[in-house]
Motif scaffolding. Sequence first.
Motif, PDB file in Angstrom:
ATOM      1  N   VAL A 158       0.814  -1.211   0.000  1.00  0.00           N
ATOM      2  CA  VAL A 158       0.000   0.000   0.000  1.00  0.00           C
ATOM      3  C   VAL A 158       0.851   1.267   0.000  1.00  0.00           C
ATOM      4  O   VAL A 158       0.324   2.363  -0.200  1.00  0.00           O
ATOM      5  CB  VAL A 158      -0.962   0.048   1.216  1.00  0.00           C
ATOM      6  N   PHE A 159       2.163   1.133   0.239  1.00  0.00           N
ATOM      7  CA  PHE A 159       3.035   2.307   0.210  1.00  0.00           C
ATOM      8  C   PHE A 159       2.983   2.899  -1.187  1.00  0.00           C
ATOM      9  O   PHE A 159       3.265   2.227  -2.172  1.00  0.00           O
ATOM     10  CB  PHE A 159       4.466   1.921   0.589  1.00  0.00           C
ATOM     11  N   SER A 160       2.639   4.183  -1.276  1.00  0.00           N
ATOM     12  CA  SER A 160       2.211   4.718  -2.570  1.00  0.00           C
ATOM     13  C   SER A 160       3.182   5.660  -3.252  1.00  0.00           C
ATOM     14  O   SER A 160       2.990   5.995  -4.420  1.00  0.00           O
ATOM     15  CB  SER A 160       0.862   5.440  -2.400  1.00  0.00           C
ATOM     16  N   VAL A 161       4.245   6.115  -2.571  1.00  0.00           N
ATOM     17  CA  VAL A 161       5.125   7.124  -3.172  1.00  0.00           C
ATOM     18  C   VAL A 161       6.429   6.537  -3.699  1.00  0.00           C
ATOM     19  O   VAL A 161       7.311   7.267  -4.141  1.00  0.00           O
ATOM     20  CB  VAL A 161       5.406   8.290  -2.196  1.00  0.00           C
ATOM     21  N   SER A 162       6.577   5.239  -3.668  1.00  0.00           N
ATOM     22  CA  SER A 162       7.597   4.525  -4.422  1.00  0.00           C
ATOM     23  C   SER A 162       7.166   3.072  -4.504  1.00  0.00           C
ATOM     24  O   SER A 162       6.201   2.660  -3.845  1.00  0.00           O
ATOM     25  CB  SER A 162       8.995   4.646  -3.800  1.00  0.00           C
ATOM     26  N   SER A 163       7.908   2.289  -5.281  1.00  0.00           N
ATOM     27  CA  SER A 163       7.543   0.882  -5.488  1.00  0.00           C
ATOM     28  C   SER A 163       8.424  -0.073  -4.690  1.00  0.00           C
ATOM     29  O   SER A 163       8.424  -1.270  -4.975  1.00  0.00           O
ATOM     30  CB  SER A 163       7.644   0.527  -6.979  1.00  0.00           C
ATOM     31  N   PHE A 164       9.147   0.439  -3.692  1.00  0.00           N
ATOM     32  CA  PHE A 164      10.071  -0.467  -3.030  1.00  0.00           C
ATOM     33  C   PHE A 164       9.343  -1.592  -2.314  1.00  0.00           C
ATOM     34  O   PHE A 164       9.806  -2.741  -2.310  1.00  0.00           O
ATOM     35  CB  PHE A 164      11.020   0.305  -2.095  1.00  0.00           C
ATOM     36  N   MET A 165       8.171  -1.321  -1.742  1.00  0.00           N
ATOM     37  CA  MET A 165       7.415  -2.390  -1.074  1.00  0.00           C
ATOM     38  C   MET A 165       6.764  -3.328  -2.086  1.00  0.00           C
ATOM     39  O   MET A 165       6.630  -4.525  -1.836  1.00  0.00           O
ATOM     40  CB  MET A 165       6.369  -1.800  -0.138  1.00  0.00           C
ATOM     41  N   ASP A 166       6.374  -2.804  -3.247  1.00  0.00           N
ATOM     42  CA  ASP A 166       5.785  -3.643  -4.298  1.00  0.00           C
ATOM     43  C   ASP A 166       6.794  -4.635  -4.849  1.00  0.00           C
ATOM     44  O   ASP A 166       6.414  -5.706  -5.331  1.00  0.00           O
ATOM     45  CB  ASP A 166       5.275  -2.774  -5.459  1.00  0.00           C
ATOM     46  N   SER A 167       8.066  -4.267  -4.826  1.00  0.00           N
ATOM     47  CA  SER A 167       9.079  -5.074  -5.499  1.00  0.00           C
ATOM     48  C   SER A 167       9.765  -6.087  -4.593  1.00  0.00           C
ATOM     49  O   SER A 167      10.593  -6.872  -5.053  1.00  0.00           O
ATOM     50  CB  SER A 167      10.143  -4.159  -6.124  1.00  0.00           C
ATOM     51  N   LEU A 168       9.424  -6.088  -3.298  1.00  0.00           N
ATOM     52  CA  LEU A 168      10.017  -7.055  -2.376  1.00  0.00           C
ATOM     53  C   LEU A 168       9.236  -8.364  -2.393  1.00  0.00           C
ATOM     54  O   LEU A 168       8.094  -8.421  -2.855  1.00  0.00           O
ATOM     55  CB  LEU A 168      10.053  -6.475  -0.958  1.00  0.00           C
ATOM     56  N   ALA A 169       9.852  -9.389  -1.856  1.00  0.00           N
ATOM     57  CA  ALA A 169       9.191 -10.690  -1.800  1.00  0.00           C
ATOM     58  C   ALA A 169       7.950 -10.602  -0.922  1.00  0.00           C
ATOM     59  O   ALA A 169       7.978  -9.976   0.139  1.00  0.00           O
ATOM     60  CB  ALA A 169      10.149 -11.737  -1.240  1.00  0.00           C
ATOM     61  N   PRO A 170       6.848 -11.193  -1.351  1.00  0.00           N
ATOM     62  CA  PRO A 170       5.641 -11.193  -0.519  1.00  0.00           C
ATOM     63  C   PRO A 170       5.936 -11.853   0.829  1.00  0.00           C
ATOM     64  O   PRO A 170       6.544 -12.914   0.895  1.00  0.00           O
ATOM     65  CB  PRO A 170       4.635 -12.011  -1.331  1.00  0.00           C
ATOM     66  N   GLU A 171       5.545 -11.175   1.876  1.00  0.00           N
ATOM     67  CA  GLU A 171       5.764 -11.701   3.220  1.00  0.00           C
ATOM     68  C   GLU A 171       4.788 -11.016   4.155  1.00  0.00           C
ATOM     69  O   GLU A 171       4.178 -10.003   3.814  1.00  0.00           O
ATOM     70  CB  GLU A 171       7.193 -11.421   3.684  1.00  0.00           C
ATOM     71  N   GLN A 172       4.651 -11.556   5.328  1.00  0.00           N
ATOM     72  CA  GLN A 172       3.806 -10.899   6.307  1.00  0.00           C
ATOM     73  C   GLN A 172       4.500  -9.637   6.800  1.00  0.00           C
ATOM     74  O   GLN A 172       5.718  -9.583   6.940  1.00  0.00           O
ATOM     75  CB  GLN A 172       3.534 -11.825   7.484  1.00  0.00           C
ATOM     76  N   SER A 173       3.704  -8.613   7.066  1.00  0.00           N
ATOM     77  CA  SER A 173       4.265  -7.375   7.603  1.00  0.00           C
ATOM     78  C   SER A 173       4.618  -7.565   9.063  1.00  0.00           C
ATOM     79  O   SER A 173       4.234  -8.538   9.706  1.00  0.00           O
ATOM     80  CB  SER A 173       3.239  -6.241   7.469  1.00  0.00           C
ATOM     81  N   ALA A 174       5.381  -6.616   9.589  1.00  0.00           N
ATOM     82  CA  ALA A 174       5.754  -6.678  10.989  1.00  0.00           C
ATOM     83  C   ALA A 174       4.523  -6.711  11.882  1.00  0.00           C
ATOM     84  O   ALA A 174       4.485  -7.429  12.890  1.00  0.00           O
ATOM     85  CB  ALA A 174       6.637  -5.473  11.336  1.00  0.00           C
ATOM     86  N   GLU A 175       3.484  -5.935  11.486  1.00  0.00           N
ATOM     87  CA  GLU A 175       2.267  -5.933  12.304  1.00  0.00           C
ATOM     88  C   GLU A 175       1.566  -7.285  12.266  1.00  0.00           C
ATOM     89  O   GLU A 175       1.020  -7.752  13.255  1.00  0.00           O
ATOM     90  CB  GLU A 175       1.306  -4.846  11.823  1.00  0.00           C
ATOM     91  N   GLU A 176       1.590  -7.933  11.107  1.00  0.00           N
ATOM     92  CA  GLU A 176       0.890  -9.206  10.959  1.00  0.00           C
ATOM     93  C   GLU A 176       1.517 -10.322  11.775  1.00  0.00           C
ATOM     94  O   GLU A 176       0.854 -11.232  12.225  1.00  0.00           O
ATOM     95  CB  GLU A 176       0.838  -9.603   9.471  1.00  0.00           C
ATOM     96  N   VAL A 177       2.850 -10.243  11.984  1.00  0.00           N
ATOM     97  CA  VAL A 177       3.510 -11.275  12.756  1.00  0.00           C
ATOM     98  C   VAL A 177       3.710 -10.860  14.204  1.00  0.00           C
ATOM     99  O   VAL A 177       4.326 -11.574  14.993  1.00  0.00           O
ATOM    100  CB  VAL A 177       4.889 -11.658  12.128  1.00  0.00           C
TER     101      VAL A 177
END
Length: 448
Positions: free
Chosen positions: A425-444
Amino acid sequence: MASRSESRTQLVEGLMERFPQVPREAVIKEDLLRGGMAFDESALSDNEGGEVKPKSYFIFSFDHSTLPELGAAALRRPPEEIVLTGGPYDLRRTVVSVRVNPSSPYRVAADDHGVLGLYLDGVRISDVGLPPMPDYYRHTLENGKSVMEVAPTIQWGYLIYLTVFRVCQYFGAKEECQYCDINHNWRQQKAAGRPYTGVKPMDEVLEALAIIDKYDTAKSSTAYTLTGGAITSTIGGKDEADFYGQYAKAIEERFPGRWIGKVVAQALPKADVQRFHDYGVRIYHPNYEVWDPYLFERYCPGKERYVGRDEWHRRILDSAEVFGPRNVIPNFVAGVEMAEPFGFKTVGEAIDSTVEGLQYFMSRGITPRFTTWCPEPTTPLGKANPQGAPLEYHVRLLEAYRATMEANGLTSPPGYGPAGPGRAVFSVSSFMDSLAPEQSAEEVGETV
């Protein structure tokens, strides 16, 4: 000879073919962020009276034209963000911050059936979803101010962005960062007669957060960021740490544990950073802006004069002793490395320099993140580089960023939601879009 419009599509598709390991969604997203998008009137919002969440101008303009030049988009605001799906590239859900450029080859428009799409060179390349007006935006503070003015949300509602000081005390050509339009954006918003509070009173911030807390029943808002311009003297008798820290202290006392508290501030001495932590801040963003020492001196003259690059970096490392390396996340402005007249002349040189900075921090457990540079026209670098950096730089940066992170055994930083194409959902760059899918820190359940 290929036309200009044909060459843009060829550029995008050529980079998708050359860098298949970079999500195709990220290639298009970076192109939209660096070059902006145009809007048909059918795609504009009805400001705060409609069904679409409008652009809040939460800190910078993030536009390629000034408000007087935007025409209808200055009167009926564009949406805060758009989400892309489907189309000939079969795009997974991709959230993109809106940066308006009336001359962009990308246009958001409705088709004959009234369905919005994103068009590149006149060809529809994806469906477009608009952010719905959140319930909390439909309520006002007791003094009549809107929640959007005091506590706007971005990243599809994930982040509350509290720009509590909307100007910067680095002022004028000899101090302002050469890519930053925070001071001009404040001036243009005021000139347009829009409400745009310079220093946000504490009671207004708390009242706006109470409205969000009450009406955000899905708990979509997960974090808040406290930020604004640099403070080189004081505001109301408070230095930078105490000025921004007082808001964190009040928020945490009123809403303990409701949101992840983040602050974007200068790289401050360790004792000041400790005050941030004591006030309840859990993530610290002491942005280093650009890595190369020659460029830092020229593009960040105020920061060089008041602190200096080497001391800035020492303070970032010191702050990791307070927050833990995982929770120190300095930003850099991706693309200014190639800005004329001083920037690198080739993509390879620029990437090498940027990676040197990434390795410096990541090898110490600190994970930088980046914002894709928008060349706003009122800034010195924007005026000299209206096209921004080459798209190839941005695509190669995504590849290099992920590789450097993985080489250092790091995962996506906390406070940014989920990683991976179709999830970020980070919208001002694609760095989060381009990383391996994983659970976020909040989710774990990671402590931040």
